[in-house]
Design an enzyme around this catalytic site. Structure first.
Site, mmCIF file in Angstrom:
data_model
loop_
_atom_site.group_PDB
_atom_site.id
_atom_site.type_symbol
_atom_site.label_atom_id
_atom_site.label_comp_id
_atom_site.label_asym_id
_atom_site.label_seq_id
_atom_site.Cartn_x
_atom_site.Cartn_y
_atom_site.Cartn_z
ATOM 1 N N GLU A 198 0.676 -0.676 -0.400
ATOM 2 C CA GLU A 198 0.036 0.365 0.477
ATOM 3 C C GLU A 198 0.766 1.228 -0.089
ATOM 4 O O GLU A 198 1.276 1.369 0.804
ATOM 5 C CB GLU A 198 -0.789 -0.009 0.942
ATOM 6 C CG GLU A 198 -1.511 1.234 1.941
ATOM 7 C CD GLU A 198 -1.943 1.925 -0.023
ATOM 8 O OE1 GLU A 198 -2.906 1.537 -0.408
ATOM 9 O OE2 GLU A 198 -2.084 2.973 0.184
ATOM 10 N N LYS A 199 1.124 2.112 -0.948
ATOM 11 C CA LYS A 199 1.592 2.940 -1.642
ATOM 12 C C LYS A 199 1.837 4.284 -0.145
ATOM 13 O O LYS A 199 2.868 4.699 0.037
ATOM 14 C CB LYS A 199 1.092 3.666 -3.101
ATOM 15 C CG LYS A 199 0.110 4.492 -3.203
ATOM 16 C CD LYS A 199 0.096 4.922 -4.809
ATOM 17 C CE LYS A 199 -0.929 5.166 -5.539
ATOM 18 N NZ LYS A 199 -1.938 4.559 -4.959
ATOM 19 N N HIS A 200 0.616 4.254 0.410
ATOM 20 C CA HIS A 200 0.432 5.323 1.593
ATOM 21 C C HIS A 200 0.809 5.525 2.880
ATOM 22 O O HIS A 200 1.779 6.077 3.804
ATOM 23 C CB HIS A 200 -1.091 5.759 1.556
ATOM 24 C CG HIS A 200 -1.422 6.174 0.723
ATOM 25 N ND1 HIS A 200 -2.520 5.461 -0.558
ATOM 26 C CD2 HIS A 200 -1.846 7.533 -0.154
ATOM 27 C CE1 HIS A 200 -3.053 6.389 -1.740
ATOM 28 N NE2 HIS A 200 -2.920 7.532 -1.349
ATOM 29 N N HIS A 203 4.438 6.755 -4.546
ATOM 30 C CA HIS A 203 2.709 7.676 -4.334
ATOM 31 C C HIS A 203 3.103 8.670 -5.537
ATOM 32 O O HIS A 203 4.127 9.456 -5.958
ATOM 33 C CB HIS A 203 2.586 8.110 -3.003
ATOM 34 C CG HIS A 203 1.396 8.433 -2.869
ATOM 35 N ND1 HIS A 203 1.907 10.049 -2.918
ATOM 36 C CD2 HIS A 203 0.013 8.571 -2.828
ATOM 37 C CE1 HIS A 203 0.224 10.574 -3.250
ATOM 38 N NE2 HIS A 203 -0.468 9.696 -2.788
ATOM 39 N N HIS A 235 -2.363 15.735 -6.815
ATOM 40 C CA HIS A 235 -2.225 14.429 -5.652
ATOM 41 C C HIS A 235 -1.133 14.314 -5.013
ATOM 42 O O HIS A 235 0.054 13.978 -5.813
ATOM 43 C CB HIS A 235 -2.573 13.190 -6.698
ATOM 44 C CG HIS A 235 -2.592 11.793 -5.953
ATOM 45 N ND1 HIS A 235 -3.140 10.848 -6.381
ATOM 46 C CD2 HIS A 235 -2.943 11.470 -4.217
ATOM 47 C CE1 HIS A 235 -3.144 10.049 -5.449
ATOM 48 N NE2 HIS A 235 -2.759 9.860 -4.264
ATOM 49 N N CYS A 292 -1.894 12.251 2.688
ATOM 50 C CA CYS A 292 -2.423 12.356 1.159
ATOM 51 C C CYS A 292 -3.504 13.423 1.497
ATOM 52 O O CYS A 292 -4.487 13.564 1.864
ATOM 53 C CB CYS A 292 -2.729 10.788 0.584
ATOM 54 S SG CYS A 292 -3.200 11.310 -0.924
ATOM 55 N N HIS A 318 -6.585 10.609 -0.094
ATOM 56 C CA HIS A 318 -6.289 9.770 0.210
ATOM 57 C C HIS A 318 -6.506 9.701 2.263
ATOM 58 O O HIS A 318 -6.178 8.806 2.450
ATOM 59 C CB HIS A 318 -5.880 8.137 -0.136
ATOM 60 C CG HIS A 318 -5.852 8.173 -1.205
ATOM 61 N ND1 HIS A 318 -5.130 8.720 -2.207
ATOM 62 C CD2 HIS A 318 -7.112 8.316 -2.158
ATOM 63 C CE1 HIS A 318 -5.753 8.293 -4.229
ATOM 64 N NE2 HIS A 318 -7.042 7.989 -3.743
HETATM 65 FE FE FE Z 1 -3.096 9.187 -2.554
#
Ligand code: FE
Length: 131
Positions: A16-18, A46, A52, A116, A119
């Site tokens: 999960e990139k976050h 990310h 974003h 983020c 997100h």
């Molecule tokens: Fe994001």
């Protein structure tokens, strides 16, 4: 009652990139400075665009058996391509990557949080043994 803890998300940072990935030793000597490196997008990058991006990372140390964590640092990332020419026109982009050094005489948990802009809030942790 819902609170801030209910909106923090977590997962495996490799998938999960976050999730802020913490790189730190598992063990240090009492009073020896330890380096904690925290980055978002370590395995899966990310996006980093005006629309974003990751706004900030915070790093805490929570000594075992204590009630309160200590904030080691807050790192703001404020360049995401925005310019007078328009979004994504500056070519200047800050990576969400932070390094802090601290010492402790108690073992505990390194906590990292990140945000983020679309997100939300993410967290991760790493145990630190002190001998
Ligand atoms: Fe994001």
């Amino acid at each position: 009652m819902a609170g801030i803890k209910d909106v923090y998300q977590t997962a495996d940072w490799k998938a999960e990139k976050h999730v802020p990935a913490i790189t730190a030793p598992q063990k240090v000597a009492k009073g020896e400075f330890v380096e904690a490196m925290v980055s978002v997008g370590k395995e899966i990058p990310h996006p980093n665009t005006t629309e974003h991006h990751i706004r900030w990372i915070e790093v805490y140390f929570h000594p075992q058996g204590e009630k309160f964590p200590y904030q080691l640092g807050r790192f703001e990332f404020n360049a995401h391509g925005e310019s007078a020419q328009g979004p994504n026109m500056s070519t200047v982009y800050a990576l969400p990557h932070a390094v802090c050094r601290f010492k402790t005489e108690k073992p505990g948990t390194i906590l990292a949080t990140s945000y983020c802009n679309i997100h939300g809030l993410w967290e991760s942790s790493a145990e630190l043994n002190v001998e």
